[in-house]
Write an enzyme that holds these catalytic residues in place. Structure first.
Site, PDB file in Angstrom:
ATOM      1  N   GLU A 428      -1.359  -8.990   3.634  1.00 43.91           N
ATOM      2  CA  GLU A 428      -2.583  -8.318   3.179  1.00 43.91           C
ATOM      3  C   GLU A 428      -3.095  -7.343   4.247  1.00 43.91           C
ATOM      4  O   GLU A 428      -4.259  -7.369   4.652  1.00 43.91           O
ATOM      5  CB  GLU A 428      -3.637  -9.352   2.804  1.00 43.91           C
ATOM      6  CG  GLU A 428      -3.166 -10.267   1.693  1.00 43.91           C
ATOM      7  CD  GLU A 428      -4.189 -11.308   1.268  1.00 43.91           C
ATOM      8  OE1 GLU A 428      -5.330 -11.266   1.789  1.00 43.91           O
ATOM      9  OE2 GLU A 428      -3.864 -12.157   0.426  1.00 43.91           O
ATOM     10  N   GLU A 504       2.076 -14.979  -2.138  1.00 45.75           N
ATOM     11  CA  GLU A 504       0.910 -15.852  -2.038  1.00 45.75           C
ATOM     12  C   GLU A 504       0.214 -15.895  -3.383  1.00 45.75           C
ATOM     13  O   GLU A 504      -0.074 -14.850  -3.974  1.00 45.75           O
ATOM     14  CB  GLU A 504      -0.048 -15.360  -0.945  1.00 45.75           C
ATOM     15  CG  GLU A 504      -1.230 -16.275  -0.695  1.00 45.75           C
ATOM     16  CD  GLU A 504      -2.058 -15.809   0.508  1.00 45.75           C
ATOM     17  OE1 GLU A 504      -1.461 -15.420   1.523  1.00 45.75           O
ATOM     18  OE2 GLU A 504      -3.300 -15.817   0.411  1.00 45.75           O
TER      19      GLU A 504
END
Length: 814
Positions: A428, A504
């Protein structure tokens, strides 16, 4: 007698002068918190310092405080600066060769000195590094000093710990030796009949030019040498040379998740009859492939990646994690049905990766949580009001200078592990949202492929549309999608050659601690704000983080083979990152199991979907005093065809799993105290398994159960003892919160206590703990001596309990 002595002397002389083996030096370190002027100097007086054994994490000692600058990200625990010192005795004979010191992990900003001479500094807290001590050593006593600076806070988005938290080793070699990470084993061709094993070996020569013999032996798990390759090579003066050998291995025992067969490569460098160095490397023979349509193939067979994300802390033990604690985590995840682990969001310890090799766990090893830009500032609520803080972390401070060295070292250290099937270069990352991300992404891929071309490279990307726009995915072998599986399914048809992985994804847990249940949403929101104050996103999280989200993602992966698999966030709860809550919470709520390894209900969802053994798991518990006659919503996870629910002999009907689009079954049942029986059946109506939940009366007694009743007497092995509060009939009291006191006699000690409550601020090193929803945990370790360890648990108004653990030689298998 003289002949015996001469024979002994001859044997000594014939021994190699330098074995090249690692010598663990964890014992006998001196430590102090706080900065110390001239503590690196040889004659500095450290007599008043504490004596510690490594691995060591001073942050876990606490106390928890809302005033700590780590805030909720770092579990409100202290950090700062600390110093370590150790005396090393070196012989004249050893000084004829080379002496190195290896640190497997120091968090963070470590600076190392030997005899007052600075050796270097390493900001990254997760990677192994080595220094050559040879030029600065003297025969006799030498002083090794280490300064650790973890004062810049908040320094991460999760608990990192502070100190020399992994092993430290010495390596003593001759002047001709295999250097650190000097071998690289690949298997470019694999079949059941034959495998081609390619071995690259580096040999360093700090001596004059010489010809040596390089022998590479492949040894199987029984200790038998199955193949050998011999090569005579020339080593120039003061050089490091690289040599390649191809070895054919007939009928290899392949490594996979069910049969994780391992081999050892023994490298021997010799000159005539004299052995100059030996070096051993563990590896596995396996073939990995990711296909745009078929997903992941291991040794040619399709296998869904059923993964969990794990941070490196072990709850009450912090990040100074004994090997057994790691192994227990892996065992609990395998029992849930997981076959893969993502090391979120940093390189794992060597010991952890060794265990993944041993237990057949697929690994995504991750390198960075940030690139050159720190994560966005966040708002934290404290007693003094709200304040905005920004990470003082590796990314913003050190990435630009250190990323190439750090990424290269991670790969060189870990590229022989058969468990590792992919590298992740980020999680991220801020830069992904713009064109700069594609540039850095491409650079990192190139750096990584210089050291390993056999594994797939991915990136945990939260903004797939931006990654598509700027071409970020084009440079990756494996397109990583965080929480965007819908986008991945759409992108499959737009980019048919792309290979996908859910890096994820949400797990089948609600944002509540283990054993807590709320049925009235309005009352729940009022109570949750009162107990867990947080930002306004609270309601959003409560509604989005239920088990239905985990069901949705699993169905997407199961129905679309091109997705390869996914990793849930997370396997275990972990210290720090209390999102969406803040103080008094000091650990996460995301795990399928809690901080001490006790399963939550979501754990059993994955058991039902990932395991074949028949099972049923219904929740909530059946203790609802004051709600008699009210409807209790009962949920059941199962892999059986049919489930029947019976309360006090009355059936509330059967339900078939094939009759619903959901991956769970529901009943609305009027609460009546007594016995709740859940029966799992096959299609013929035959009973396969059952679960019985009884309404418990008042707490009456303590029950103790150890995961190991025999442990190694090495001062490292552990026994995790689950403490249950039961009624007079032995039923668990699911709401019990009694305080339990612990005493230990014999050859052991308590090294940690816990209960899974994310808001409990009690010391993890105490000899007491309140039960949380019926349970607590005690972690026992031997004192290094053989004998019995007696743990006794007592509580006010409760019948006490004792358990005996033997410290000797434990037996355990993969």
């Amino acid at each position: 007698m003289r002949q015996v002595f001469l024979a002994f002397l001859a044997a000594l002389i014939s021994l190699p002068a330098f074995s090249g083996d690692k010598i663990n030096i964890n014992n006998g370190w001196r430590f102090i918190r706080g900065d110390q002027y001239s503590a690196h100097a040889i004659h500095f007086d450290d007599c008043a310092w504490q004596t510690v054994r490594l691995p060591h994490d001073w942050s876990i000692l606490g106390p928890f405080s809302q005033d700590e600058p780590t805030l909720s990200r770092g579990a409100y625990l202290p950090t700062g600066i600390g110093w370590y010192r150790k005396n090393l005795n070196v012989t004249k004979r050893q000084l004829e060769g080379k002496v190195f010191v290896e640190f497997e992990g120091v968090y963070m900003n470590s600076t190392v000195w030997i005899n007052g001479q600075k050796l270097g500094q390493r900001p990254n807290g997760y990677l192994t590094f080595e220094y050559d001590l040879t030029p600065y050593l003297k025969a006799g006593e030498n002083t090794l000093a280490v300064r650790v600076d973890n004062s810049a806070q908040p320094g991460s988005r999760w608990y990192t710990g502070s100190g020399i938290y992994r092993d430290v080793n010495l390596k003593v070699t001759g002047k001709t030796y295999v250097p650190q990470w000097g071998t690289y084993v690949t298997t470019p061709y694999v079949s059941e009949a034959m495998a081609r094993v390619c071995v690259e070996t580096k040999i360093a020569n700090a001596d004059a030019t010489k010809n040596v013999t390089l022998v590479s032996q492949i040894i199987d798990a029984s200790g038998k040498t199955v193949e050998t390759s011999t090569k005579t090579v020339s080593l120039p003066t003061d050089s490091t040379s690289l040599f390649t050998q191809d070895i054919s291995l007939d009928q290899p025992k392949l490594w996979d998740t069910k049969n994780p067969n391992l081999y050892t490569l023994r490298t021997v460098v010799s000159q005539g009859r004299k052995t100059l160095d030996t070096y051993e490397t563990t590896f596995g023979v396996r073939d990995i492939r990711f296909d745009p349509n078929k997903g992941f193939l291991l040794n040619g067979k399709h296998e869904i990646i059923k993964g969990v994300c794990l941070h490196q802390d072990a709850g009450p033990l912090g990040v100074a994690v004994p090997e057994r604690a790691f192994e227990r985590q892996i065992e609990i995840m395998k029992a849930m049905g997981a076959n893969a682990i993502r090391t979120a969001h940093n390189p794992a310890s060597p010991a952890f990766l060794d265990l993944c090799d041993k237990h057949g766990i697929l690994v995504m090893e991750e390198s960075f949580d940030e690139w050159s830009s720190s994560k966005a500032p966040q708002v934290f609520t404290t007693e003094g009001g709200r304040k905005t803080v920004k990470l003082q972390s590796y990314g913003g401070l050190y990435f630009d200078e250190w990323h190439e060295r750090d990424l290269t070292d991670m790969v060189l250290r870990d590229r022989n592990h058969p468990s590792i099937i992919m590298w992740s270069i980020g999680n991220e990352i801020n830069e992904i949202w713009g064109p700069k991300g594609a540039v850095i992404n491409r650079e990192l891929v190139k750096i990584l492929k210089k050291s390993d071309t056999t594994r797939y490279i991915t990136n945990g990307i939260l903004g797939p549309s931006q990654a598509n726009r700027y071409g970020t995915y084009a440079d990756l072998d494996l397109a990583g999608y965080n929480y965007r599986m819908d986008n991945a399914i759409k992108d499959h048809y737009t980019y048919p050659d792309r290979v996908f992985i859910g890096t994820e994804n949400r797990s089948a847990v609600v944002m509540l601690p283990r054993g807590e249940y709320i049925f009235d949403q309005d009352t729940y929101e009022h109570k949750i704000f009162e107990k867990y104050p947080s930002k306004d996103i609270q309601k959003l999280f409560n509604k989005r983080m239920g088990y239905a989200q985990g069901e949705r993602v699993w169905k997407q992966v199961k129905e679309n083979p091109f997705l390869s698999g996914f990793f849930i966030w997370t396997g275990f709860d972990y210290l720090g990152e209390t999102v969406p809550y803040s103080w008094p919470s000091r650990s996460s709520y995301f795990g399928a199991v809690d901080l001490v390894g006790l399963p939550k209900d979501g754990y059993h969802f994955y058991r039902a979907q990932w395991k074949d053994e028949p099972m049923v798991h219904a929740f909530p518990h059946w203790n609802w005093e004051g709600k008699e006659g009210e409807i209790i919503p009962l949920t059941c996870f199962t892999n059986c065809d049919v489930v029947e629910v019976i309360v006090n002999g009355k059936s509330y009907g059967e339900k078939a799993t094939r009759s619903t689009m959901d991956l769970h079954l529901n009943w609305d049942i009027p609460y009546t105290p007594g016995e709740l029986k859940i029966i799992g059946k096959n299609k013929k109506g035959e009973k396969l398994t059952e679960q019985i939940i009884c309404t418990a009366s008042a707490p009456s007694q303590i029950a103790l159960e150890a995961d190991q009743t025999v442990i190694d007497a090495d001062g490292q092995d552990l026994s995790y003892v689950t403490v249950s509060i039961c009624d007079k009939d032995g039923n668990l009291v699911p709401t019990a919160s009694d305080e339990i006191n612990f005493t230990v006699k014999g050859q052991g000690k308590i090294i940690g206590v816990g209960n899974g409550d994310p808001t409990d601020h009690g010391s993890f090193q105490a000899n007491n703990r309140k039960a949380f929803n019926g349970y607590a945990m005690v972690i026992i370790q031997s004192d290094g001596k053989t004998g019995s360890i007696k743990l006794k648990a007592t509580g006010k108004g409760l019948k006490s309990s004792e358990i005996i653990i033997q410290a000797g030689k434990a037996k355990r298998g993969a």
